[in-house]
Design an enzyme around this catalytic site. Structure first.
Site, PDB file in Angstrom:
ATOM      1  N   SER A  10       3.107  -2.681  10.193  1.00 37.90           N
ATOM      2  CA  SER A  10       4.497  -2.007  10.538  1.00 37.90           C
ATOM      3  C   SER A  10       5.190  -3.623  10.414  1.00 37.90           C
ATOM      4  O   SER A  10       5.744  -3.909  10.836  1.00 37.90           O
ATOM      5  CB  SER A  10       5.347  -1.716  12.430  1.00 37.90           C
ATOM      6  N   GLU A  44      -6.962   4.851   7.703  1.00 30.18           N
ATOM      7  CA  GLU A  44      -6.613   6.283   7.836  1.00 30.18           C
ATOM      8  C   GLU A  44      -7.858   6.869   6.890  1.00 30.18           C
ATOM      9  O   GLU A  44      -7.981   7.673   7.104  1.00 30.18           O
ATOM     10  CB  GLU A  44      -5.313   6.327   6.609  1.00 30.18           C
ATOM     11  N   LYS A  68       0.116   4.596  -0.141  1.00 28.83           N
ATOM     12  CA  LYS A  68       0.014   5.426   0.201  1.00 28.83           C
ATOM     13  C   LYS A  68      -0.401   7.165  -0.777  1.00 28.83           C
ATOM     14  O   LYS A  68      -0.200   6.927  -1.972  1.00 28.83           O
ATOM     15  CB  LYS A  68       0.256   6.088   1.713  1.00 28.83           C
ATOM     16  N   ASN A  93       1.063  -1.332  -0.115  1.00 32.61           N
ATOM     17  CA  ASN A  93       0.240   0.571   0.185  1.00 32.61           C
ATOM     18  C   ASN A  93       0.585   1.321   0.421  1.00 32.61           C
ATOM     19  O   ASN A  93       1.488   1.575   1.597  1.00 32.61           O
ATOM     20  CB  ASN A  93      -1.180   0.004   1.344  1.00 32.61           C
ATOM     21  N   GLU A 131      -5.442  -5.164  10.477  1.00 35.14           N
ATOM     22  CA  GLU A 131      -4.494  -4.934  10.613  1.00 35.14           C
ATOM     23  C   GLU A 131      -4.953  -3.752  11.797  1.00 35.14           C
ATOM     24  O   GLU A 131      -5.633  -2.769  11.848  1.00 35.14           O
ATOM     25  CB  GLU A 131      -4.835  -3.412   9.407  1.00 35.14           C
ATOM     26  N   GLY A 179       2.246   2.470  11.013  1.00 32.58           N
ATOM     27  CA  GLY A 179       3.423   3.403  10.633  1.00 32.58           C
ATOM     28  C   GLY A 179       3.791   4.119  12.368  1.00 32.58           C
ATOM     29  O   GLY A 179       4.459   4.993  11.506  1.00 32.58           O
ATOM     30  N   HIS A 211      -9.047   0.531   4.518  1.00 39.52           N
ATOM     31  CA  HIS A 211      -8.426   1.707   5.534  1.00 39.52           C
ATOM     32  C   HIS A 211      -8.847   2.201   6.247  1.00 39.52           C
ATOM     33  O   HIS A 211      -9.214   3.252   6.778  1.00 39.52           O
ATOM     34  CB  HIS A 211      -7.333   1.863   4.327  1.00 39.52           C
TER      35      HIS A 211
HETATM   36  P1  PGA Z   1       2.551   0.313   7.668  1.00 41.79           P
HETATM   37  O1  PGA Z   1       1.229   0.227   7.207  1.00 41.79           O
HETATM   38  O2  PGA Z   1       3.348  -1.332   7.262  1.00 41.79           O
HETATM   39  O3  PGA Z   1       3.768   1.539   7.094  1.00 41.79           O
HETATM   40  O4  PGA Z   1       2.496   0.275   8.841  1.00 41.79           O
HETATM   41  C1  PGA Z   1       0.254  -0.669   7.062  1.00 41.79           C
HETATM   42  C2  PGA Z   1      -1.323   0.355   6.296  1.00 41.79           C
HETATM   43  O5  PGA Z   1      -1.157   1.089   6.655  1.00 41.79           O
HETATM   44  O6  PGA Z   1      -1.737  -1.132   5.667  1.00 41.79           O
END
Ligand code: PGA
Length: 248
Positions: free
Chosen positions: A211, A97, A11, A9, A165, A171, A95
């Site tokens: 992560s 976010e 982003k 992803n 997730e 993140g 997601h």
């Molecule tokens: P990350 O993000 O690997 O940077 O923690 C995962 C995601 O948001 O899908």
């Protein structure tokens, strides 16, 4: 047996030129990998360029979001048919976010997933609890609610991937332990089985996200109900994403 699926992803990162360069690198590392499915999800502006670079590659393309209407006066939105037209096979929906910053609810997640399926895309539906929810022992009830809302109208056998997730792990560098992730994945699979039957639950791929790094991928993948990863930060570099895909 469920085939491992690793999705990157990206982003809101990568210009068209950066995206092309990354995909060229990924192809050199990953085109020969046949026992895992690999998906990259660039921003909308880079989809066409990445689709061009991926011609002839087993690496699949995905969008990061989709709107449920077919077309119309919806400024700023992208339809499922447009994603198909751009070369996508997958799309991420719900997601955290999107839920946190853009007002996404289980109802809108459901509409997006349904629109994706109707257009022939495979939705990667994200669920997961916040830190506060985990600390107040609400993890399973939150997941249950997200599954109940997110999968309304779904029927067994339709294409679908679920991503667990935990919001506190995205993140932050804080990965769920393999045991914590396995607990949630097993819960999701059981809950899916109750709704859609055992065969559908055994077939559905459940990805872990939050992560994921080359260093923790193997121990996560050793868990029986973890079928792959949804990778954010570590998917932006050829080396780290390739290592994650090639975990052993
Ligand atoms: P990350 O993000 O690997 O940077 O923690 C995962 C995601 O948001 O899908």
């Amino acid at each position: 047996m469920r085939k491992p699926l690793i999705a990157g992803n990206w982003k809101m990162y990568k210009t068209t030129a950066d995206a092309r360069a990354l995909v060229k690198g990924l192809r050199s590392q990953l085109d020969a990998v046949v026992d895992r499915e690999v998906v990259v999800c660039p921003p909308f502006t880079a989809l066409a360029a990445v689709a061009g670079e991926l011609r002839g590659s087993p690496i699949a393309l995905g969008g990061q979001n989709v709107y449920w209407e077919k077309q119309g006066a919806f400024t700023g939105e992208i339809s499922a048919a447009m994603l198909v037209d751009a070369g996508c096979r997958y799309v991420i929906v719900g997601h955290s976010e999107r839920r946190q910053f853009f007002g996404e609810t289980d109802e809108t997640v459901n509409k997006r997933a349904q629109a994706a399926i109707a257009a022939g895309l495979v939705p990667i539906v994200c669920v997961g609890e916040t830190l506060q929810e985990r600390e107040t022992n609400a993890t399973f009830s939150v997941i249950d609610q997200q599954l109940a809302g997110g999968f309304r109208g779904y029927s067994a056998g339709q294409p679908l991937v679920i991503a667990y997730e935990p919001v506190w792990a995205i993140g932050t560098g804080k990965t769920a332990t393999p045991a914590q992730a396995q607990d949630a994945h097993s819960y999701i699979r059981q809950s899916f089985a109750k709704r859609f039957g055992d065969a559908a639950a055994q077939a559905v791929q459940i990805l872990y996200g939050g992560s994921v790094k080359p260093e923790n991928m193997s121990s996560l993948m050793a868990q029986p109900d973890i079928d792959g990863g949804l990778v954010g930060g570590a998917s932006l570099e050829m080396e780290s994403f390739s290592k994650i895909v090639r975990y052993s």
